[in-house]
Design a protein around this motif. Structure first.
Motif, mmCIF file in Angstrom:
data_model
loop_
_atom_site.group_PDB
_atom_site.id
_atom_site.type_symbol
_atom_site.label_atom_id
_atom_site.label_comp_id
_atom_site.label_asym_id
_atom_site.label_seq_id
_atom_site.Cartn_x
_atom_site.Cartn_y
_atom_site.Cartn_z
ATOM 1 N N UNK A 33 46.181 21.403 46.268
ATOM 2 C CA UNK A 33 45.464 21.652 45.009
ATOM 3 C C UNK A 33 44.225 22.489 45.278
ATOM 4 N N UNK A 34 44.189 23.683 44.692
ATOM 5 C CA UNK A 34 43.118 24.638 44.987
ATOM 6 C C UNK A 34 42.602 25.274 43.710
ATOM 7 N N UNK A 35 41.296 25.505 43.680
ATOM 8 C CA UNK A 35 40.689 26.295 42.615
ATOM 9 C C UNK A 35 40.463 27.696 43.159
ATOM 10 N N UNK A 36 41.033 28.698 42.496
ATOM 11 C CA UNK A 36 41.102 30.046 43.033
ATOM 12 C C UNK A 36 40.431 31.035 42.085
ATOM 13 N N UNK A 37 39.578 31.902 42.648
ATOM 14 C CA UNK A 37 39.038 33.041 41.911
ATOM 15 C C UNK A 37 39.671 34.303 42.477
ATOM 16 N N UNK A 38 40.296 35.088 41.611
ATOM 17 C CA UNK A 38 40.947 36.332 42.023
ATOM 18 C C UNK A 38 40.230 37.481 41.327
ATOM 19 N N UNK A 39 39.469 38.250 42.106
ATOM 20 C CA UNK A 39 38.709 39.381 41.571
ATOM 21 C C UNK A 39 39.601 40.616 41.563
ATOM 22 N N UNK A 40 39.590 41.347 40.440
ATOM 23 C CA UNK A 40 40.442 42.535 40.291
ATOM 24 C C UNK A 40 41.892 42.196 40.633
ATOM 25 N N UNK A 41 42.486 41.273 39.887
ATOM 26 C CA UNK A 41 43.808 40.753 40.248
ATOM 27 C C UNK A 41 44.901 41.813 40.200
ATOM 28 N N UNK A 42 45.782 41.762 41.199
ATOM 29 C CA UNK A 42 46.898 42.699 41.272
ATOM 30 C C UNK A 42 48.053 42.217 40.403
ATOM 31 N N UNK A 43 48.697 43.151 39.736
ATOM 32 C CA UNK A 43 49.766 42.844 38.793
ATOM 33 C C UNK A 43 50.902 42.062 39.431
ATOM 34 N N UNK A 88 29.487 26.737 45.188
ATOM 35 C CA UNK A 88 30.519 25.849 45.737
ATOM 36 C C UNK A 88 31.598 25.506 44.712
ATOM 37 N N UNK A 89 32.042 26.501 43.968
ATOM 38 C CA UNK A 89 32.978 26.258 42.864
ATOM 39 C C UNK A 89 34.443 26.439 43.258
ATOM 40 N N UNK A 90 34.736 27.261 44.276
ATOM 41 C CA UNK A 90 36.117 27.662 44.528
ATOM 42 C C UNK A 90 36.559 27.341 45.957
ATOM 43 N N UNK A 91 37.828 26.955 46.044
ATOM 44 C CA UNK A 91 38.449 26.755 47.358
ATOM 45 C C UNK A 91 38.864 28.076 47.979
ATOM 46 N N UNK A 92 39.226 29.036 47.135
ATOM 47 C CA UNK A 92 39.763 30.316 47.608
ATOM 48 C C UNK A 92 39.223 31.443 46.732
ATOM 49 N N UNK A 93 38.884 32.571 47.362
ATOM 50 C CA UNK A 93 38.534 33.790 46.623
ATOM 51 C C UNK A 93 39.324 34.954 47.211
ATOM 52 N N UNK A 94 40.008 35.706 46.337
ATOM 53 C CA UNK A 94 40.662 36.949 46.730
ATOM 54 C C UNK A 94 39.892 38.110 46.112
ATOM 55 N N UNK A 95 39.701 39.154 46.898
ATOM 56 C CA UNK A 95 38.993 40.336 46.389
ATOM 57 C C UNK A 95 39.473 41.541 47.194
ATOM 58 N N UNK A 96 40.500 42.203 46.696
ATOM 59 C CA UNK A 96 41.168 43.247 47.461
ATOM 60 C C UNK A 96 40.955 44.632 46.866
ATOM 61 N N UNK A 97 40.556 45.574 47.724
ATOM 62 C CA UNK A 97 40.329 46.968 47.351
ATOM 63 C C UNK A 97 39.316 47.078 46.213
ATOM 64 N N UNK A 98 38.216 46.361 46.416
ATOM 65 C CA UNK A 98 37.094 46.362 45.481
ATOM 66 C C UNK A 98 35.814 46.853 46.155
ATOM 67 N N UNK A 99 35.572 46.412 47.375
ATOM 68 C CA UNK A 99 34.283 46.666 48.024
ATOM 69 C C UNK A 99 33.965 48.141 48.204
ATOM 70 N N UNK A 100 34.991 48.973 48.318
ATOM 71 C CA UNK A 100 34.745 50.410 48.476
ATOM 72 C C UNK A 100 34.281 51.058 47.167
ATOM 73 N N UNK A 101 34.324 50.298 46.059
ATOM 74 C CA UNK A 101 33.931 50.822 44.744
ATOM 75 C C UNK A 101 32.552 50.340 44.293
ATOM 76 N N UNK A 102 32.069 49.220 44.820
ATOM 77 C CA UNK A 102 30.896 48.564 44.234
ATOM 78 C C UNK A 102 29.592 49.124 44.802
ATOM 79 N N UNK A 103 28.536 49.002 44.024
ATOM 80 C CA UNK A 103 27.240 49.561 44.425
ATOM 81 C C UNK A 103 26.704 48.887 45.673
ATOM 82 N N UNK A 104 26.808 47.562 45.751
ATOM 83 C CA UNK A 104 26.220 46.813 46.866
ATOM 84 C C UNK A 104 27.259 45.825 47.385
ATOM 85 N N UNK A 105 27.986 46.216 48.420
ATOM 86 C CA UNK A 105 29.056 45.371 48.936
ATOM 87 C C UNK A 105 28.525 44.111 49.610
#
Length: 222
Positions: A52-62, A100-117
């Motif tokens: 059982x996991x709480x997951x945040x997926x940033x810029x989720x892939x289709x 401390x909200x999430x067990x898992x975070x996915x963040x793929x192919x985002x950091x190269x776009x953001x102002x402050x990685x």
């Protein structure tokens, strides 16, 4: 060929990319090489499909969204600043969730776009639970150090310097070390090197892709 995600079989995958890569895109679920590898990694090396996991997926892939939403063991939340696919509108520089909200975070192919990685990674570190983990992928080039120049703002110059018009940096071999400045413990996992060649070929996996597996670390003082 077989897609690890949708399990469909094809004679070949479709070409894909700015400079088209042969045998890359699954015609059914639209997974790319890196997505198929990540799915295998989650199956074989993590508790993603079983605990059982709480997951945040940033810029989720289709290719992932519907499948992750159907997993009964997950509380699955998607977030993005502009993508209509995400359920929560959010700026990764200021993630709108408590510590401390999430067990898992996915963040793929985002950091190269953001102002402050580094700030974005500090936020990921903040919202991860103490035993939390994540995967943060980006294009990483065969150069020793990341190229970044904030004075380069024109799309044409960014494409010339960083490889794409909407990229603001070009990551090098220091990618994991750089992101670790945020407090995250960023590890280079060469999972694909453990796989038999017939598996790599059957699923058209990227043979040199490093999975950047992260654990919550100490939050920086500033």
């Amino acid at each position: 060929m077989e897609c690890t995600i949708c399990k469909k079989h094809f004679r070949k995958f479709l070409p894909y990319g700015r400079k088209a890569r042969e045998n890359a895109l699954c015609p059914n679920c639209l997974a790319l090489e890196r997505h198929r590898l990540m799915w295998l990694f989650l199956q074989q090396k993590t508790n993603f499909f079983t605990s059982p996991l709480k997951v945040l997926h940033v810029a989720p892939e289709l290719c992932f969204i519907n499948r992750f939403e159907k997993l009964e063991n997950l509380e699955y939340i998607t977030g993005d600043i502009e993508s209509p696919l995400a359920k929560v509108k959010m700026d990764i520089h200021k993630i709108p969730f408590e510590d401390n909200a999430f067990d898992v975070v996915f963040c793929n192919h985002v950091m190269e776009h953001v102002e402050d990685d580094i700030l974005a990674c500090k936020e990921i570190n903040r919202v991860l639970k103490n035993d939390g983990w994540g995967i943060i992928q980006s294009p990483v080039y065969d150069i020793p150090n990341t190229l970044e120049d904030k004075t380069i703002t024109s799309p044409a110059e960014r494409e010339k310097m960083f490889g794409q018009r909407d990229h603001v940096r070009k990551y090098g071999h220091d990618y994991a070390k750089r992101l670790s400045k945020s407090g995250l413990d960023v590890q280079e996992n060469r999972f694909v090197k453990e796989l038999p060649i017939d598996i790599i070929e059957r699923h058209a996996l990227p043979p040199n892709e490093i999975i950047y597996y992260c654990k919550k670390g100490k939050l920086p003082l500033n």
